[in-house]
Every structure is written in C-alpha cells, then in structure tokens.
Design a protein around this motif. Sequence first.
Motif, PDB file in Angstrom:
ATOM      1  N   ASN A  93       0.806  -1.219   0.000  1.00  0.00           N
ATOM      2  CA  ASN A  93       0.000   0.000   0.000  1.00  0.00           C
ATOM      3  C   ASN A  93       0.843   1.274   0.000  1.00  0.00           C
ATOM      4  O   ASN A  93       0.438   2.289  -0.552  1.00  0.00           O
ATOM      5  N   LEU A  94       2.047   1.242   0.597  1.00  0.00           N
ATOM      6  CA  LEU A  94       2.891   2.438   0.575  1.00  0.00           C
ATOM      7  C   LEU A  94       3.277   2.801  -0.856  1.00  0.00           C
ATOM      8  O   LEU A  94       3.450   3.972  -1.185  1.00  0.00           O
ATOM      9  N   TYR A 140       1.620   3.813   7.333  1.00  0.00           N
ATOM     10  CA  TYR A 140       0.875   4.410   6.224  1.00  0.00           C
ATOM     11  C   TYR A 140       0.535   5.870   6.515  1.00  0.00           C
ATOM     12  O   TYR A 140       0.700   6.752   5.653  1.00  0.00           O
TER      13      TYR A 140
END
Length: 551
Positions: A93-94, A140
């Motif tokens: 997701n990063l 995140y």
Amino acid sequence: MNVLRKGNPLLKRKRSVLLPLLAVVLTLATASLILRSPAPAHAAVAISGLHVSGNQLLNGSGQLVRLAGVNRSSAEYSCNSGGTSNVFDDPNNLNDIPALLSWGVNAVRIPLNEDCWLGINGEPSANYTSAFYQQQITAYVNQLTADNVIVILDLHWNNSGTNQANSQEPMPDLDHAPTFWTSVATAFKANSSVIFDLYNEPYTTSWSCWLNGAPAANTSPCIGLGFAAVGMQVLVNTVRATGATNPIMLGGLAYSNDISQWLQFKPTDPLNNLIASTHIYNFNTCSTTTCWNAHVAPVAAQVPVVAGEIGENDCAHGFIDTLMSWLDAHSISYLAWSWNPYNCASGPSLISDFSGTPTAYGAGYKAHLLALGLGSGTPTLTPTVPTTPTSGTTPTPTLTVGSTPTPTPTVGTTPTAIPTPGRTPTATPTTGITPTPTRSGTGTSCNIHYTITSQWQGGFGANIAITNTGTTAINGWTLQFSFANGQTITQLWNGTFTQASGVVTITNISYNGSIAPGATLSSTPGFNGAWSSSNTVPTSFKLNGVTCSTT
C-alpha cells in the motif's frame, strides 16, 4: 472516508539533490529502500498545524485548507479474515501513494477496526498481532502526511461486549470505544496533519442519544439500542484528555447523511476544534440540492463541513459532478468512496487496479480533483515496511516521515471486520480484483444461520453465517434465498449480490471463497435492507445448489 495533505521540506528538493540520492538508494538495496516515481506537481498549502477557526479549517500558517481526497478502505475488514498477512487489501500500500498523488488527492480517510487495533475479542484473526496492525497503520499515516496528505482516522467497525467487530453498530460502544480513542489519540496526537473521525455512520434515531449515549442497553435516551453506548461528548472529552489537539470530525444521524440538528447538539470542545461530517450518496435521503441548501449549507456557515464519503452506485459520475459543484460553491471538503478495485458491480469503486487506473466513476472524480489542483503531487522516499509478519514476532517499520512526528501506538482491543463504506449502499470490500471462483464441494452439506442484527422503521441489518457441515472443502460459493415480504437489500459486504423477483443471490469475493470441512465462514456476508409491512426471516437457503439446514 478520506484525508488531507501536509507540508514537507522533502517536496521542495531539486533534481540535483534527487539524483545523488537515487544513487545512494540503489546502493542500499539491503535496507529495502525504494524510490517512487514523482507524480504531477500541483500548488498546495502545507497541511501541518490543522485547526478550526470559525467555519474554516486552517493550517499552522493561518492558510485555508480544503480536503479533496479518497477513502482507503480495507483495514476495517482485512484483519478479521483468517489466514491473511495483510492489514490492507494491497500488501504494497505504501507504493500506491504516487498513484494517489497523481490524482490530485490531498486527503485520505482510513477506516479502522476497533477490535483489531485493541487486540480484543479474538482479533485480529488474521496472521498477525494487534501490534503489527497498529504499526502498519502508523507507517501508512506517517508516509501520507510526509507526502503532504492529510489523514483522517475513522472508527469504522465496532461491537459491544465480547462480540467481534465485523460490522458497525448504530452507535460507538461504551465497552471499547473510549479505550480505542484513548489509544489512537495518544498514538497520533503529535502529528498535526491527522484528523480524528469519531464514528463512521451513527444511525440511532435520537440526537440526544448521539450526544450523550446511554449507560446500559435499552435505556434513555437510547431506547431500543441493545448495548451500552458512548455519546459524542464523552468521546470528545476522551480525545482531549490525552492532550491531543487534533481536529475532530463528527458524523450526524442516518448514517451521517443527516446533519440537520448538528449545531443544536454540537458537543462542547475546550479547543472549539470540531468539524461536522456528512456522507452523501445518490441513494441517500438527502441527495438533492434542495436538501443540501436546507440542511448542509446552514451548518457549513457556522463550522467546517467535510463530506467524509461521497459516491454513486451506478459507476457513472453524473451525481457526484452535481454534488461536487455544489460542495465547491460552498467551500466544503469531500472524499470519495473508495480507493479499492472492487469493480463497480459491488459499489462505488474509483479504481480498477492499485496503479490508479480509474473506473468510469473514478475518471470523473479524478478529472475534477486535478482541476481543483489542491494536491502536492510529489512523493518522498519511502522505506519498504514488512507486510508478512513472522509468527510470534512483530516487525517494526523504520519510517521516513520528513517533518511529521512518528506516533507510537498504544496496544488495546480487537473486533470482527465488515466493510461498511457509507452505510447506505456502499462499496463491498474486496482484496484486489475479484476473481471468478472455481467452485468445488458442490455436494457438501451446509448450515445457514440468518440473524437480524438490528431493525428500525423501514430498514434492518442482517448477518448470514455459513457453515460447511460436510467432509470436503467448499472452494467458491453461491448462496440463494428468497424474501417473503418484498424486502430488498440496499448494501452488502463480504460478497456481491443480485436480487430479482424476490430471489437473492450472493457470491463470495476473493478473500472468503473457501470454507474448510466443519468450519464456519469467518468473513460472513452481511447487509442492510429495506422492509415495509413485515420482515420475516427467510426459511430456505441453497449453497451451490444444495439445500442447507438452518439454525
């Protein structure tokens, strides 16, 4: 469901600095660092020092800040999907942040699961600990705010007592919500680019209950509520007791669609740092300019308003085009549901993959964001954070956060997850693109436990537990049943559905297609529905064409 952006000195580095830095990065492969490609740059104000002044949200320099972003769903439900090692449905997701920035996003809203954050009620039931869950969320948040993106943290799924948080209740629960917000506020109070959204979508019928809660089930002012609820005033007090000065968002009634009496019941905040939150979809009651003029505009004249979720369920953008034009004219912030590749058949999905390829609905939203020009558009260097924890250990990510302080989360409790994007038909959570399942075990025996979890005038919520009572695994399932009284499903999670002539067909999605012999599906399908004269429980269910027993 979305968040904002924030100032970072790394955004202003020149190419002459970046090239040597790239060389350094390449030589540090053993440290797992990655250099992300820059996205188109836009003019943007810094987003640190967020605070409310009158009806405006300002940064630390006194400049007006307006949120234009997306909801990043999945942390609310992935953690109670047994076997997964991912907190988000995309394990990288990063690395998705450059795609977000390329859309002109300056805010991201992250729905959270109460039980998974706190580590209670058997959650997370995924292959990691609550400490790992908190670390991944923190990583995140830190990277987003380092990239000049405001983050909204939202209590999305919760439950009372020892029940698992696999959906949301009509109100935050007194049992765990104060502990949750003490922990979250402590973890992120040093990051002035973070906003706290106290509860996703309240749907109690009483504004007094919304403000004050009730100390026990079915007591005034929360008559009909089956658990002890905590009101918004206590949660505001809870956040401020940690020393957190972050702005606080509060959604109204009717799944946050109704903020008509928000000003009348506004909690007291010693910092006067409160934001009204509303959710607006094309299927909501308040979905017309007439209603917005009557009920949203008067609130926006007094306090900042953020439309924390907007969207439409037809994979077009005609409704949000009208809505965004109205919100722009009133300087109201908004975040669309949702940055997940659910595909439009299961809800308002902005993208078809995590590289940022827009759906037809997403294309309209992206074009509008880019025209606004509020995003910074430039990512920073980000270290890779471990996403697959080793059993019994919790990896500790090392973050590059620029000027953003790194919060240390406090471990607390845990519930069961269920994706609920905007109460009224919202997106059905899916981990990536939903594959077409290969179905086996079609002769397997099955048991269905259908439960009405809540009911109000004209509406209700239900859960369907599916147990494989046979001796062979079920790999891919389709469940069929009929409503006897003309009930209709308005929103479903942990599955995709069709309904025709009273017959409902629910099919698994990518993360819950398998049921081992003797096991009950962990990510059970649940839904919100509508009824009129009566709401009789269905009596006959077929799984992959086989009639199931019922309990």
